[in-house]
Design a protein around this motif. Structure first.
Motif, PDB file in Angstrom:
ATOM      1  N   LEU A  26      -3.959   6.329  15.698  1.00 12.52           N
ATOM      2  CA  LEU A  26      -4.565   5.376  15.013  1.00 12.52           C
ATOM      3  C   LEU A  26      -4.959   5.885  13.695  1.00 12.52           C
ATOM      4  O   LEU A  26      -4.927   5.227  12.690  1.00 12.52           O
ATOM      5  CB  LEU A  26      -6.250   5.607  15.801  1.00 12.52           C
ATOM      6  N   GLY A  27      -4.924   7.238  13.278  1.00 15.73           N
ATOM      7  CA  GLY A  27      -5.371   7.878  11.894  1.00 15.73           C
ATOM      8  C   GLY A  27      -3.802   7.455  11.036  1.00 15.73           C
ATOM      9  O   GLY A  27      -4.129   7.237  10.047  1.00 15.73           O
ATOM     10  N   GLY A  28      -2.998   7.855  11.887  1.00 15.37           N
ATOM     11  CA  GLY A  28      -1.696   7.703  11.086  1.00 15.37           C
ATOM     12  C   GLY A  28      -1.435   6.065  10.511  1.00 15.37           C
ATOM     13  O   GLY A  28      -0.926   5.889   9.526  1.00 15.37           O
ATOM     14  N   GLY A  29      -1.581   5.339  11.643  1.00 12.18           N
ATOM     15  CA  GLY A  29      -1.764   3.858  11.269  1.00 12.18           C
ATOM     16  C   GLY A  29      -2.509   3.595  10.108  1.00 12.18           C
ATOM     17  O   GLY A  29      -2.260   2.648   9.139  1.00 12.18           O
ATOM     18  N   LEU A  30      -3.771   4.028  10.263  1.00 13.81           N
ATOM     19  CA  LEU A  30      -4.833   3.489   9.074  1.00 13.81           C
ATOM     20  C   LEU A  30      -4.316   4.254   7.650  1.00 13.81           C
ATOM     21  O   LEU A  30      -4.383   3.479   6.678  1.00 13.81           O
ATOM     22  CB  LEU A  30      -6.219   4.225   9.359  1.00 13.81           C
ATOM     23  N   VAL A  31      -3.832   5.383   7.771  1.00 10.60           N
ATOM     24  CA  VAL A  31      -3.234   6.050   6.584  1.00 10.60           C
ATOM     25  C   VAL A  31      -2.007   5.319   6.064  1.00 10.60           C
ATOM     26  O   VAL A  31      -2.000   4.885   4.812  1.00 10.60           O
ATOM     27  CB  VAL A  31      -2.713   7.249   6.470  1.00 10.60           C
ATOM     28  N   PHE A  32      -1.105   4.843   6.908  1.00 12.71           N
ATOM     29  CA  PHE A  32       0.025   3.897   6.580  1.00 12.71           C
ATOM     30  C   PHE A  32      -0.314   2.534   5.784  1.00 12.71           C
ATOM     31  O   PHE A  32       0.258   2.199   4.926  1.00 12.71           O
ATOM     32  CB  PHE A  32       0.637   3.544   7.668  1.00 12.71           C
ATOM     33  N   LEU A  33      -1.467   1.987   6.560  1.00 10.29           N
ATOM     34  CA  LEU A  33      -2.029   0.679   5.890  1.00 10.29           C
ATOM     35  C   LEU A  33      -2.488   0.789   4.460  1.00 10.29           C
ATOM     36  O   LEU A  33      -2.378  -0.082   3.764  1.00 10.29           O
ATOM     37  CB  LEU A  33      -2.797   0.032   7.101  1.00 10.29           C
ATOM     38  N   LEU A  34      -3.129   1.744   4.354  1.00 17.73           N
ATOM     39  CA  LEU A  34      -3.857   2.245   3.143  1.00 17.73           C
ATOM     40  C   LEU A  34      -2.866   2.618   2.084  1.00 17.73           C
ATOM     41  O   LEU A  34      -3.068   1.918   0.908  1.00 17.73           O
ATOM     42  CB  LEU A  34      -4.885   3.545   3.353  1.00 17.73           C
ATOM     43  N   LEU A  35      -1.867   3.132   2.448  1.00 16.15           N
ATOM     44  CA  LEU A  35      -0.834   3.482   1.533  1.00 16.15           C
ATOM     45  C   LEU A  35      -0.212   2.356   1.004  1.00 16.15           C
ATOM     46  O   LEU A  35       0.047   2.049  -0.334  1.00 16.15           O
ATOM     47  CB  LEU A  35       0.330   4.372   2.350  1.00 16.15           C
ATOM     48  N   ILE A  36       0.354   1.175   2.063  1.00 19.60           N
ATOM     49  CA  ILE A  36       0.957  -0.227   1.595  1.00 19.60           C
ATOM     50  C   ILE A  36      -0.099  -0.831   0.596  1.00 19.60           C
ATOM     51  O   ILE A  36       0.366  -1.472  -0.256  1.00 19.60           O
ATOM     52  CB  ILE A  36       1.250  -0.944   3.043  1.00 19.60           C
ATOM     53  N   ALA A  37      -1.506  -0.831   0.954  1.00 17.08           N
ATOM     54  CA  ALA A  37      -2.396  -1.445   0.012  1.00 17.08           C
ATOM     55  C   ALA A  37      -2.219  -0.809  -1.296  1.00 17.08           C
ATOM     56  O   ALA A  37      -2.330  -1.874  -2.121  1.00 17.08           O
ATOM     57  CB  ALA A  37      -3.765  -1.604   0.714  1.00 17.08           C
ATOM     58  N   VAL A  38      -2.387   0.351  -1.358  1.00 17.73           N
ATOM     59  CA  VAL A  38      -2.298   1.083  -2.869  1.00 17.73           C
ATOM     60  C   VAL A  38      -1.026   0.454  -3.495  1.00 17.73           C
ATOM     61  O   VAL A  38      -0.996   0.237  -4.653  1.00 17.73           O
ATOM     62  CB  VAL A  38      -2.400   2.416  -2.555  1.00 17.73           C
ATOM     63  N   LEU A  39       0.046   0.513  -2.658  1.00 14.29           N
ATOM     64  CA  LEU A  39       1.518   0.357  -3.562  1.00 14.29           C
ATOM     65  C   LEU A  39       1.320  -1.051  -3.826  1.00 14.29           C
ATOM     66  O   LEU A  39       1.752  -1.421  -4.860  1.00 14.29           O
ATOM     67  CB  LEU A  39       2.674   0.510  -2.241  1.00 14.29           C
ATOM     68  N   ILE A  40       0.861  -2.132  -3.099  1.00 13.87           N
ATOM     69  CA  ILE A  40       0.919  -3.525  -3.498  1.00 13.87           C
ATOM     70  C   ILE A  40      -0.077  -3.835  -4.688  1.00 13.87           C
ATOM     71  O   ILE A  40       0.102  -4.346  -5.597  1.00 13.87           O
ATOM     72  CB  ILE A  40       0.173  -4.338  -2.283  1.00 13.87           C
ATOM     73  N   LEU A  41      -1.128  -3.100  -4.606  1.00 12.35           N
ATOM     74  CA  LEU A  41      -2.125  -3.180  -5.626  1.00 12.35           C
ATOM     75  C   LEU A  41      -1.722  -2.362  -6.997  1.00 12.35           C
ATOM     76  O   LEU A  41      -1.740  -3.113  -8.143  1.00 12.35           O
ATOM     77  CB  LEU A  41      -3.457  -2.454  -5.519  1.00 12.35           C
ATOM     78  N   ALA A  42      -0.979  -1.420  -6.805  1.00 12.37           N
ATOM     79  CA  ALA A  42      -0.177  -0.777  -8.117  1.00 12.37           C
ATOM     80  C   ALA A  42       0.801  -1.679  -8.617  1.00 12.37           C
ATOM     81  O   ALA A  42       0.852  -1.865  -9.934  1.00 12.37           O
ATOM     82  CB  ALA A  42       0.266   0.539  -7.778  1.00 12.37           C
ATOM     83  N   ALA A  43       1.578  -2.367  -7.755  1.00 10.72           N
ATOM     84  CA  ALA A  43       2.630  -3.169  -8.239  1.00 10.72           C
ATOM     85  C   ALA A  43       2.048  -4.316  -9.068  1.00 10.72           C
ATOM     86  O   ALA A  43       2.530  -4.841 -10.032  1.00 10.72           O
ATOM     87  CB  ALA A  43       3.692  -3.630  -6.907  1.00 10.72           C
ATOM     88  N   ALA A  44       1.058  -5.131  -8.351  1.00  9.79           N
ATOM     89  CA  ALA A  44       0.289  -6.191  -9.219  1.00  9.79           C
ATOM     90  C   ALA A  44      -0.273  -5.694 -10.413  1.00  9.79           C
ATOM     91  O   ALA A  44      -0.197  -6.465 -11.447  1.00  9.79           O
ATOM     92  CB  ALA A  44      -0.687  -6.534  -8.089  1.00  9.79           C
ATOM     93  N   ALA A  45      -1.087  -4.688 -10.508  1.00  9.92           N
ATOM     94  CA  ALA A  45      -1.468  -4.106 -11.723  1.00  9.92           C
ATOM     95  C   ALA A  45      -0.378  -3.845 -12.786  1.00  9.92           C
ATOM     96  O   ALA A  45      -0.481  -4.353 -13.798  1.00  9.92           O
ATOM     97  CB  ALA A  45      -2.075  -2.878 -11.627  1.00  9.92           C
ATOM     98  N   LEU A  46       0.615  -3.282 -12.251  1.00 14.68           N
ATOM     99  CA  LEU A  46       1.957  -3.024 -13.357  1.00 14.68           C
ATOM    100  C   LEU A  46       2.637  -4.492 -13.862  1.00 14.68           C
ATOM    101  O   LEU A  46       2.856  -4.757 -14.992  1.00 14.68           O
ATOM    102  CB  LEU A  46       3.104  -2.491 -12.579  1.00 14.68           C
TER     103      LEU A  46
END
Length: 54
Positions: A26-46
């Motif tokens: 469960l923790g690994g899944g949450l970390v994975f989802l958080l990482l994907i969200a951060v990558l999407i936000l970083a791409a949008a900001a870029l």
């Protein structure tokens, strides 16, 4: 809903009580989802940053 922990329909609490393995998954899944969200936000900001000066 018949009172057994491993039965269907027990929900999240039944899964959490399943031992350390389920918690780690469960923790690994949450970390994975958080990482994907951060990558999407970083791409949008870029993209926004690169489009603004032009």
């Amino acid at each position: 809903m018949n009172g057994t922990v491993d039965g269907p329909g027990t929900g999240f609490m039944g899964e959490m009580m399943g031992g350390p393995m389920t918690g780690m998954m469960l923790g690994g899944g949450l970390v994975f989802l958080l990482l994907i969200a951060v990558l999407i936000l970083a791409a949008a900001a870029l993209i926004k940053y690169l489009r603004s000066p032009a």
